[in-house]
Design a protein around this motif. Structure first.
Motif, mmCIF file in Angstrom:
data_model
loop_
_atom_site.group_PDB
_atom_site.id
_atom_site.type_symbol
_atom_site.label_atom_id
_atom_site.label_comp_id
_atom_site.label_asym_id
_atom_site.label_seq_id
_atom_site.Cartn_x
_atom_site.Cartn_y
_atom_site.Cartn_z
ATOM 1 N N ASP A 154 38.263 46.772 39.649
ATOM 2 C CA ASP A 154 37.133 46.289 38.851
ATOM 3 C C ASP A 154 37.618 45.076 38.085
ATOM 4 O O ASP A 154 38.805 44.974 37.750
ATOM 5 N N ARG A 155 36.699 44.199 37.777
ATOM 6 C CA ARG A 155 37.079 42.956 37.108
ATOM 7 C C ARG A 155 36.221 42.733 35.873
ATOM 8 O O ARG A 155 35.218 42.005 35.927
ATOM 9 N N PRO A 156 36.611 43.365 34.744
ATOM 10 C CA PRO A 156 35.842 43.115 33.522
ATOM 11 C C PRO A 156 35.974 41.650 33.096
ATOM 12 O O PRO A 156 37.023 41.045 33.293
ATOM 13 N N LEU A 157 34.902 41.109 32.557
ATOM 14 C CA LEU A 157 34.954 39.728 32.068
ATOM 15 C C LEU A 157 34.058 39.620 30.845
ATOM 16 O O LEU A 157 32.872 39.931 30.917
ATOM 17 N N ASP A 158 34.656 39.196 29.746
ATOM 18 C CA ASP A 158 33.902 39.001 28.495
ATOM 19 C C ASP A 158 33.055 40.221 28.138
ATOM 20 O O ASP A 158 31.868 40.103 27.810
ATOM 21 N N GLY A 163 31.932 41.874 35.533
ATOM 22 C CA GLY A 163 31.384 40.511 35.508
ATOM 23 C C GLY A 163 32.315 39.472 36.087
ATOM 24 O O GLY A 163 31.943 38.318 36.269
ATOM 25 N N GLY A 164 33.567 39.859 36.381
ATOM 26 C CA GLY A 164 34.557 38.874 36.846
ATOM 27 C C GLY A 164 34.491 38.637 38.344
ATOM 28 O O GLY A 164 33.665 39.200 39.055
ATOM 29 N N GLY A 165 35.398 37.741 38.778
ATOM 30 C CA GLY A 165 35.441 37.424 40.207
ATOM 31 C C GLY A 165 34.329 36.474 40.602
ATOM 32 O O GLY A 165 33.688 36.632 41.644
ATOM 33 N N ARG A 166 34.095 35.454 39.780
ATOM 34 C CA ARG A 166 32.955 34.558 40.038
ATOM 35 C C ARG A 166 33.100 33.799 41.356
ATOM 36 O O ARG A 166 32.151 33.685 42.118
ATOM 37 N N VAL A 167 34.298 33.290 41.624
ATOM 38 C CA VAL A 167 34.499 32.550 42.882
ATOM 39 C C VAL A 167 34.437 33.518 44.069
ATOM 40 O O VAL A 167 33.899 33.207 45.134
ATOM 41 N N THR A 168 34.965 34.704 43.857
ATOM 42 C CA THR A 168 34.922 35.725 44.915
ATOM 43 C C THR A 168 33.484 36.007 45.328
ATOM 44 O O THR A 168 33.155 36.016 46.523
ATOM 45 N N GLU A 169 32.648 36.271 44.322
ATOM 46 C CA GLU A 169 31.288 36.714 44.636
ATOM 47 C C GLU A 169 30.393 35.582 45.139
ATOM 48 O O GLU A 169 29.527 35.798 45.981
ATOM 49 N N PRO A 189 38.748 40.028 48.133
ATOM 50 C CA PRO A 189 39.499 39.193 49.084
ATOM 51 C C PRO A 189 40.397 38.147 48.419
ATOM 52 O O PRO A 189 41.368 37.708 49.033
ATOM 53 N N LEU A 190 40.094 37.752 47.203
ATOM 54 C CA LEU A 190 40.942 36.744 46.551
ATOM 55 C C LEU A 190 41.984 37.357 45.611
ATOM 56 O O LEU A 190 42.714 36.621 44.939
ATOM 57 N N ALA A 191 42.053 38.681 45.562
ATOM 58 C CA ALA A 191 43.012 39.310 44.638
ATOM 59 C C ALA A 191 44.386 38.662 44.780
ATOM 60 O O ALA A 191 44.849 38.400 45.896
ATOM 61 N N GLU A 238 42.381 42.788 34.316
ATOM 62 C CA GLU A 238 41.845 41.703 33.498
ATOM 63 C C GLU A 238 42.856 40.590 33.428
ATOM 64 O O GLU A 238 44.065 40.851 33.325
ATOM 65 N N HIS A 239 42.368 39.366 33.480
ATOM 66 C CA HIS A 239 43.298 38.229 33.412
ATOM 67 C C HIS A 239 42.756 37.197 32.435
ATOM 68 O O HIS A 239 41.686 37.373 31.849
ATOM 69 N N ALA A 240 43.524 36.119 32.262
ATOM 70 C CA ALA A 240 43.050 35.031 31.415
ATOM 71 C C ALA A 240 42.067 34.204 32.247
ATOM 72 O O ALA A 240 42.476 33.516 33.168
ATOM 73 N N PRO A 241 40.751 34.294 31.957
ATOM 74 C CA PRO A 241 39.789 33.633 32.829
ATOM 75 C C PRO A 241 39.783 32.114 32.660
ATOM 76 O O PRO A 241 40.090 31.597 31.595
ATOM 77 N N GLN A 242 39.460 31.422 33.734
ATOM 78 C CA GLN A 242 39.337 29.966 33.663
ATOM 79 C C GLN A 242 37.878 29.601 33.352
ATOM 80 O O GLN A 242 36.970 30.403 33.537
ATOM 81 N N THR A 243 37.677 28.360 32.941
ATOM 82 C CA THR A 243 36.303 27.912 32.671
ATOM 83 C C THR A 243 35.541 27.787 33.998
ATOM 84 O O THR A 243 36.146 27.648 35.065
ATOM 85 N N ALA A 246 36.619 24.685 35.757
ATOM 86 C CA ALA A 246 37.887 24.802 36.502
ATOM 87 C C ALA A 246 37.681 25.617 37.783
ATOM 88 O O ALA A 246 38.262 25.310 38.832
ATOM 89 N N LEU A 247 36.834 26.641 37.697
ATOM 90 C CA LEU A 247 36.604 27.473 38.886
ATOM 91 C C LEU A 247 35.873 26.702 39.988
ATOM 92 O O LEU A 247 35.960 27.049 41.165
ATOM 93 N N GLY A 248 35.171 25.626 39.590
ATOM 94 C CA GLY A 248 34.553 24.755 40.600
ATOM 95 C C GLY A 248 35.629 24.183 41.511
ATOM 96 O O GLY A 248 35.452 24.096 42.736
ATOM 97 N N GLY A 249 36.777 23.806 40.929
ATOM 98 C CA GLY A 249 37.882 23.275 41.731
ATOM 99 C C GLY A 249 38.435 24.350 42.653
ATOM 100 O O GLY A 249 38.740 24.091 43.826
ATOM 101 N N MET A 250 38.573 25.568 42.120
ATOM 102 C CA MET A 250 39.066 26.664 42.966
ATOM 103 C C MET A 250 38.084 26.917 44.116
ATOM 104 O O MET A 250 38.482 27.075 45.280
ATOM 105 N N ALA A 251 36.798 26.921 43.789
ATOM 106 C CA ALA A 251 35.784 27.178 44.818
ATOM 107 C C ALA A 251 35.875 26.123 45.921
ATOM 108 O O ALA A 251 35.787 26.445 47.115
HETATM 109 O O1 3PG Z 1 38.704 35.614 41.913
HETATM 110 C C1 3PG Z 1 37.872 34.880 41.349
HETATM 111 O O2 3PG Z 1 36.683 34.858 41.689
HETATM 112 C C2 3PG Z 1 38.360 33.963 40.266
HETATM 113 O O3 3PG Z 1 39.647 34.349 39.911
HETATM 114 C C3 3PG Z 1 37.501 33.975 39.042
HETATM 115 O O4 3PG Z 1 37.582 35.226 38.425
HETATM 116 P P1 3PG Z 1 36.831 35.480 37.007
HETATM 117 O O5 3PG Z 1 35.382 35.181 37.197
HETATM 118 O O6 3PG Z 1 37.081 36.947 36.760
HETATM 119 O O7 3PG Z 1 37.481 34.603 35.996
#
Ligand code: 3PG
Ligand code: UPG
Length: 316
Positions: A154-158, A163-169, A189-191, A238-243, A246-251
């Motif tokens: 599970d990926r708690p966010l805020d 709510g986490g895993g925005r790029v994943t989803e 898949p991005l774990a 849980e991790h230190a989430p990026q903005t 920044a996640l746009g670059g990862m995506a």
């Molecule tokens: O795996 C992801 O989608 C990215 O690491 C973003 O994760 P976050 O939305 O939990 O910060």
């Protein structure tokens, strides 16, 4: 989900509690295990993670290596004080032109570690526990047919429970479902937490930066087939989430990773065979429930062609 993926999911998904450390220590025999943490500016978390692994997994882990990925803080010193062997990313294989990012750190780690099994763990995990590593080792140490074990959680966010895993989803899962439905059973898949046999990891390319996990899934599937994968439910992470910026670059890097594999596999430009089902996952008790939906789209011609035909379907 494809029937063979459903079957894989049932057979090959376990949870961290299935793999007590004492039993793994017995199963390990002569197999050596390296744990690698890629770290860029992770001074707040890396020391704790290294310490927990060294203290609690001494019977199963032979070396803990931190790859300092061009940090601007004292990550390297903190990791070394905690007991890790630390390598500066750019100092490994110095004859090669240095490339940037996490994938480069992981690839180079293979040149400075010796374990038969290599486990990768992100260095920014909050509330780290050793089961995040021992869980991954379970399938590999106990079943010689498993080449790669990927974590899910599970990926708690805020404060939002999943709510986490925005790029994943929003990017990775839809791409995987469209083009590689055999991989749709991976809950995360991005774990960044996964482990593989060196014999497999040294036989696939590593994309640099954040494309690395996506590329590994696709390339290891090609190399070893779905049955060589295992998945381990590690609870919550849980991790230190990026903005979002920044996640746009990862995506974008994930999209490039997918594009390169579609090109290589000759799938680009072909609509035939695209899967229009999207399989998502919801936590359900101790496991996950698959939520499957139809994402197919249609296409209407420009309106003027329809009006010209008096509302009739225009011919081909
Ligand atoms: O795996 C992801 O989608 C990215 O690491 C973003 O994760 P976050 O939305 O939990 O910060
Ligand atoms: O140039 C870099 C950037 C990051 N890292 C480290 O890599 C890990 C993961 O990076 P992070 O920025 O925290 O990624 P996430 O936002 O958590 O991204 C998720 O999705 C990525 C894309 O698949 C994966 O690489 C990550 O492991 C996964 O947690 C951390 O230890 C970082 O310090 C590096 O070593 N070098």
């Amino acid at each position: 989900m494809l029937p063979e993926v459903q079957s894989w999911f049932r057979r090959r998904t376990s949870c961290a509690a299935d793999w007590p450390v004492g039993e793994l220590a017995e199963a390990k025999g002569q197999t050596s295990v390296s744990v690698v943490l890629p770290a860029r500016d992770e001074r707040d978390t890396v020391g704790h993670i290294v310490g927990v692994i060294l203290r609690e997994l001494a019977d199963v882990v032979d070396e803990v290596v931190v790859i300092d990925s061009c940090s601007t803080d004292d990550t390297a010193a903190v990791a070394a004080r905690a007991g890790a062997e630390v390598h500066a990313q750019d100092a490994i294989l110095p004859e090669l032109r240095p490339l940037d990012g996490k994938g480069e750190a992981l690839w180079k780690s293979l040149a400075v570690t010796s374990g038969d099994i290599v486990a990768f763990v992100d260095a920014d995990i909050r509330g780290f526990r050793s089961s995040l590593v021992s869980g991954l080792l379970g399938p590999l140490l106990t079943d010689g047919t498993v080449a790669y074990a990927k974590g899910c959680y599970d990926r708690p966010l805020d404060g939002v429970s999943n709510g986490g895993g925005r790029v994943t989803e929003l990017v990775a899962r839809p791409l995987i479902n469209l083009h590689w439905p055999e991989l749709a059973g991976f809950v995360q898949p991005l774990a960044g937490e996964y482990a593989g046999r060196r014999t497999a990891l040294e036989r696939v390319p590593f994309l640099t930066r954040y494309g690395v996990e996506f590329g590994l899934l696709v390339d290891l599937l090609d190399l070893a087939g779905l049955d060589a994968f295992a998945q381990v439910d590690l609870g919550s992470r849980e991790h230190a989430p990026q903005t979002t910026e920044a996640l746009g670059g990862m995506a974008a890097q994930i999209m490039l990773a997918a594009h390169s594999r579609l090109l290589r596999q000759g799938k680009l430009g072909r609509c035939h065979g695209l899967s229009c089902r999207l399989d998502q996952f919801r936590r359900d008790g101790d496991g996950h429930r698959v939520v499957s939906s139809d994402v197919s789209i249609g296409e209407r011609p420009p309106m003027f062609t329809t009006l010209r035909c008096g509302g009739q379907e225009a011919g081909p």
